[in-house]
Design a protein around this motif. Structure first.
Motif, PDB file in Angstrom:
ATOM      1  N   GLN A  99     -47.695 -13.571 -12.349  1.00 27.50           N
ATOM      2  CA  GLN A  99     -48.997 -13.152 -12.842  1.00 27.50           C
ATOM      3  C   GLN A  99     -49.969 -14.314 -12.653  1.00 27.50           C
ATOM      4  OE1 GLN A  99     -50.069 -12.891 -17.086  1.00 27.50           O
ATOM      5  NE2 GLN A  99     -50.522 -10.737 -16.666  1.00 27.50           N
ATOM      6  N   SER A 141     -45.105  -8.448  -7.235  1.00 35.14           N
ATOM      7  CA  SER A 141     -43.700  -8.450  -7.648  1.00 35.14           C
ATOM      8  C   SER A 141     -42.825  -7.922  -6.514  1.00 35.14           C
ATOM      9  CB  SER A 141     -43.490  -7.616  -8.906  1.00 35.14           C
ATOM     10  OG  SER A 141     -43.781  -6.252  -8.655  1.00 35.14           O
ATOM     11  N   SER A 177     -47.932  -4.621  -6.458  1.00 34.06           N
ATOM     12  CA  SER A 177     -48.872  -5.583  -7.000  1.00 34.06           C
ATOM     13  C   SER A 177     -49.884  -4.862  -7.857  1.00 34.06           C
ATOM     14  CB  SER A 177     -49.507  -6.376  -5.871  1.00 34.06           C
ATOM     15  OG  SER A 177     -50.828  -6.081  -5.680  1.00 34.06           O
ATOM     16  N   GLU A 180     -50.972  -9.590  -9.918  1.00 37.72           N
ATOM     17  CA  GLU A 180     -49.555  -9.706 -10.265  1.00 37.72           C
ATOM     18  C   GLU A 180     -48.674  -9.080  -9.177  1.00 37.72           C
ATOM     19  OE1 GLU A 180     -46.597  -8.782 -14.011  1.00 37.72           O
ATOM     20  OE2 GLU A 180     -48.724  -8.414 -14.208  1.00 37.72           O
ATOM     21  N   ALA A 208     -53.694 -15.496 -13.200  1.00 42.90           N
ATOM     22  CA  ALA A 208     -54.900 -15.180 -13.978  1.00 42.90           C
ATOM     23  C   ALA A 208     -55.937 -16.271 -13.762  1.00 42.90           C
ATOM     24  CB  ALA A 208     -54.560 -15.073 -15.461  1.00 42.90           C
ATOM     25  N   MET A 227     -56.939 -10.821 -12.817  1.00 46.40           N
ATOM     26  CA  MET A 227     -55.489 -10.979 -12.735  1.00 46.40           C
ATOM     27  C   MET A 227     -54.922 -10.262 -11.523  1.00 46.40           C
ATOM     28  SD  MET A 227     -54.371 -10.813 -16.675  1.00 46.40           S
ATOM     29  CE  MET A 227     -55.453  -9.500 -17.143  1.00 46.40           C
TER      30      MET A 227
END
Length: 176
Positions: free
Chosen positions: A81, A62, A34, A60, A83, A58
């Motif tokens: 993602q 994964s 992340s 993100e 935001a 942000m």
């Protein structure tokens, strides 16, 4: 090519690979990561009359899964993602998903691979297109299907062929 078709083709290839030949994968590896970041934009609307600024936070996360079946390698992953904006008038909160599925096979005839990808991203992050217009809060969705083949002919030479198809669509703003 639409997303359900691309996903269906990818799943069909994955199932065919797992059930052919030797059967189940010999090994699985997975990775979770992340990224956390912030950014400051002084004038996201690129407006000379209202040059307001905005902070974006942000996150993100994964996930990637890799499996090996003899000479085959299957790799799948997804990311999101997230935001969040300090000024929703200038820049809306966004969630940008992306997924991929790759298949690679090693054999005496060479290396053969097929990849499929889907990603959504804010157009402000995608860059300026040929017209120069970048609507601040529109979304760019891309779908990609690609294939490659390569064969080592000698220690110093390799023969290869690559091909790809990419479909890009925009939602919101001035794009149709």
């Amino acid at each position: 090519m639409n997303v359900p078709r691309l996903a269906g083709l990818s799943i069909l290839l994955a199932v065919h690979m797992l059930y052919s030949g030797q059967g189940w994968a010999e090994s699985w590896q997975h990775a979770v990561s992340s990224r956390i970041s912030t950014e400051f934009d002084t004038n996201p609307a690129m407006s000379p009359t209202y040059p307001g600024s905005v902070w974006r936070a942000m996150f993100e996360p994964s996930y990637t899964l890799t499996g090996r079946v003899g000479a085959n390698e299957l790799k799948a992953g997804l990311a999101l993602q997230i935001a969040r904006s300090s000024n929703k008038t200038l820049s809306q909160n966004r969630d940008g998903p992306s997924v991929f599925l790759d298949w690679l096979r090693q054999s005496d005839a060479g290396e053969f691979g097929i990849s499929s990808r889907y990603a959504e991203i804010a157009t402000r992050d995608a860059g300026v297109d040929a017209t120069g217009l970048v609507p601040v809060d529109s979304t760019r969705a891309s779908r990609t299907l690609s294939g490659r083949w390569s064969k080592e002919l000698s220690e110093r030479s390799t023969l290869s062929a690559d091909g790809a198809f990419e479909d890009i669509s925009y939602e919101g703003g001035n794009f149709v």
